[in-house]
Design a protein around this motif. Sequence first.
Motif, PDB file in Angstrom:
ATOM      1  N   ARG A 195       0.864  -1.174  -0.004  1.00 29.51           N
ATOM      2  CA  ARG A 195       0.136  -0.226  -0.044  1.00 29.51           C
ATOM      3  C   ARG A 195       0.952   1.265  -0.078  1.00 29.51           C
ATOM      4  O   ARG A 195       0.621   2.239  -0.795  1.00 29.51           O
ATOM      5  CB  ARG A 195      -0.865  -0.018   1.325  1.00 29.51           C
TER       6      ARG A 195
ATOM      7  N   SER B  71      -2.872  -8.158  -3.063  1.00 28.04           N
ATOM      8  CA  SER B  71      -2.817  -6.570  -2.513  1.00 28.04           C
ATOM      9  C   SER B  71      -3.494  -5.441  -3.618  1.00 28.04           C
ATOM     10  O   SER B  71      -4.124  -4.891  -2.925  1.00 28.04           O
ATOM     11  CB  SER B  71      -1.348  -6.305  -2.193  1.00 28.04           C
TER      12      SER B  71
ATOM     13  N   LEU C 158      -7.005  -3.254  -2.712  1.00 28.91           N
ATOM     14  CA  LEU C 158      -7.153  -1.800  -3.120  1.00 28.91           C
ATOM     15  C   LEU C 158      -7.912  -1.464  -3.959  1.00 28.91           C
ATOM     16  O   LEU C 158      -8.807  -0.655  -4.095  1.00 28.91           O
ATOM     17  CB  LEU C 158      -5.729  -1.417  -3.533  1.00 28.91           C
TER      18      LEU C 158
ATOM     19  N   GLU D 107     -11.597  -1.450  -2.466  1.00 31.37           N
ATOM     20  CA  GLU D 107     -11.607  -0.275  -1.651  1.00 31.37           C
ATOM     21  C   GLU D 107     -11.942   0.803  -2.569  1.00 31.37           C
ATOM     22  O   GLU D 107     -12.653   1.512  -2.346  1.00 31.37           O
ATOM     23  CB  GLU D 107     -10.634  -0.031  -0.728  1.00 31.37           C
TER      24      GLU D 107
ATOM     25  N   LEU E 242      -4.914   2.291 -10.707  1.00 27.16           N
ATOM     26  CA  LEU E 242      -4.509   1.500  -9.514  1.00 27.16           C
ATOM     27  C   LEU E 242      -3.323   1.102  -9.935  1.00 27.16           C
ATOM     28  O   LEU E 242      -2.337   0.768  -9.091  1.00 27.16           O
ATOM     29  CB  LEU E 242      -5.531   0.821  -8.789  1.00 27.16           C
TER      30      LEU E 242
END
Length: 291
Positions: free
Chosen positions: A99, A279, A283, A286, A234
């Motif tokens: 992150r 990971s 993300l 989210e 992202l």
Amino acid sequence: MLRIAGGVYHVDDSRTVVRASLRGRLKRTDSRIVSVGDLVELERAGDEMRIVRLRARSGALSRHGVSKRREQVIVANVDQVAVVVSVTAPDPDFLMVDRLLALAALSGIDAFLVVNKTDLAEPVPGDGLEQYAALGVETLRTSVESRAGLEALSGRLAGRITVLSGQSGVGKSSLLNALVPELDLRVGEISERRGRGRHTTVASALYRYPGGGYVADTPGLQYLALWELDPAELSGGFVEIAAMSDACRFADCRHRVEPDCAVRAAVEDGTIARRRLESYLRLLDEAEKGR
């Protein structure tokens, strides 16, 4: 802005540290919250100094506030992020590392990895930490006890504004104390029950670095939700996923269940670490829920 405590703003004016208050008009005309690292303009009002203007930011390290309703700037105007992780006590939190590296990349901030407490354990092949070096992330191995790697770390900090960030207990404050002993930052111990660090730094603060520049000690992060993250962007925080995405059948592939996904195929053949895709997907979930 060096630090904020009890409504008092400590500002470095290049000659000394000035204690200032926040002018009421600024609160009404600027929706931004003044944060550590901000560039501000001061004016004198009698015996007091007041902050009257907040200048534009660059390279802000931000996250959602706990309520997820507004941006929480951890440190503004950052040049680089040192992502600190320990080999043990506590064990590495790879999701947190991913992150932080993604946050730095998406914010246009340089980042490098500091693997601390190397005196406590020997490197273990396949422990996950070596994967970051393979991705091109500069990695320094350090120990406060043996002072291994401290000279290299000092050279990396000099002349820049650097945020040391990572989970609680990895030794961020201990590293700064070793490099700048006069700081005498409070250092905590690891919880035996949870195996995690106890918070000792309660708020971000900037300190002048003897080699030039500033270093920021930040509270140990147990929670990090990226601020205003565009799901389509992202993959830019995961260099190996971004590189492989061009080979997917669909240009907007999110690498979940889409057919002919080159990223998932690369995970299956070991080219991309499964943990890194996990990971990314967490993300992504989210980011999509936050829009």
